[in-house]
Design a protein around this motif. Sequence first.
Motif, mmCIF file in Angstrom:
data_model
loop_
_atom_site.group_PDB
_atom_site.id
_atom_site.type_symbol
_atom_site.label_atom_id
_atom_site.label_comp_id
_atom_site.label_asym_id
_atom_site.label_seq_id
_atom_site.Cartn_x
_atom_site.Cartn_y
_atom_site.Cartn_z
ATOM 1 N N GLN A 4 -1.245 7.569 8.470
ATOM 2 C CA GLN A 4 -2.240 6.909 7.839
ATOM 3 C C GLN A 4 -1.896 7.004 6.245
ATOM 4 O OE1 GLN A 4 -6.099 8.073 8.887
ATOM 5 N NE2 GLN A 4 -6.911 6.773 7.559
ATOM 6 N N LYS A 64 1.375 3.885 -3.045
ATOM 7 C CA LYS A 64 0.762 5.033 -3.236
ATOM 8 C C LYS A 64 1.739 6.155 -3.962
ATOM 9 C CE LYS A 64 -1.197 8.539 0.029
ATOM 10 N NZ LYS A 64 -0.692 9.295 1.366
ATOM 11 N N THR A 92 -3.495 5.119 3.792
ATOM 12 C CA THR A 92 -4.774 5.325 3.058
ATOM 13 C C THR A 92 -5.818 4.957 4.166
ATOM 14 O OG1 THR A 92 -5.140 2.703 2.648
ATOM 15 C CG2 THR A 92 -3.854 4.126 0.838
ATOM 16 N N CYS A 93 -7.108 5.132 3.703
ATOM 17 C CA CYS A 93 -8.103 4.968 4.840
ATOM 18 C C CYS A 93 -8.207 3.898 5.390
ATOM 19 C CB CYS A 93 -9.406 4.954 3.952
ATOM 20 S SG CYS A 93 -9.954 6.588 3.281
ATOM 21 N N THR A 151 0.794 -1.194 -0.005
ATOM 22 C CA THR A 151 -0.212 -0.126 0.096
ATOM 23 C C THR A 151 0.798 1.287 0.052
ATOM 24 O OG1 THR A 151 -1.880 -1.097 1.066
ATOM 25 C CG2 THR A 151 -1.782 1.240 1.279
#
Length: 180
Positions: free
Chosen positions: A158, A46, A160-161, A42
Amino acid sequence: MEGALCTLEVGKIEDSQRIYQIHTSAIKQLCSSHYGENEILTWAGKQKQETYIPFLESGDIIVAKKNGIVVGFIHHIEHTKDTNESCSKQCSNNELEIKGLFIDPNFARNGLGRLLFKEVEAKALEKGVEIVNVSASLNSLPFYRKMGFEEIERKSHQITCQCLVECVRMVKHLNKIMKF
């Protein structure tokens, strides 16, 4: 020391592809010792090449080059009385924040990170910067401790969500440096 064979310079827009490659490969290879597969994929996924361009245009990225090829970079933002840049935490005047320091895994642990950090630190001291902040990844803690940083708090960043990564907010007070 490998770092001694490199040149440092302010990054240029044409360096953005190589910076992107270094950033993603460093996350995948060097950070995987402290983070899970989902976090790594992730985090690396990103990253986008175009994200670096505004920072390259403003001179906020210094690159290390070996034989003309970027092998590492440091992204920093200075917060002075004359800037209104947002900081990941409340920054007071005359602070510098390291947003990222990444080395090509093929050149890691050869002094390049130290070389890049010391370059930024020297420029910060010249400008009267008193404090350097960083949200360090877990794998980079030993490096930042060697550079004189103190741990302030552990927190989550954070990505991502659905994805958080643990990091450590660290600070270095430059006014504690003894000048001889």
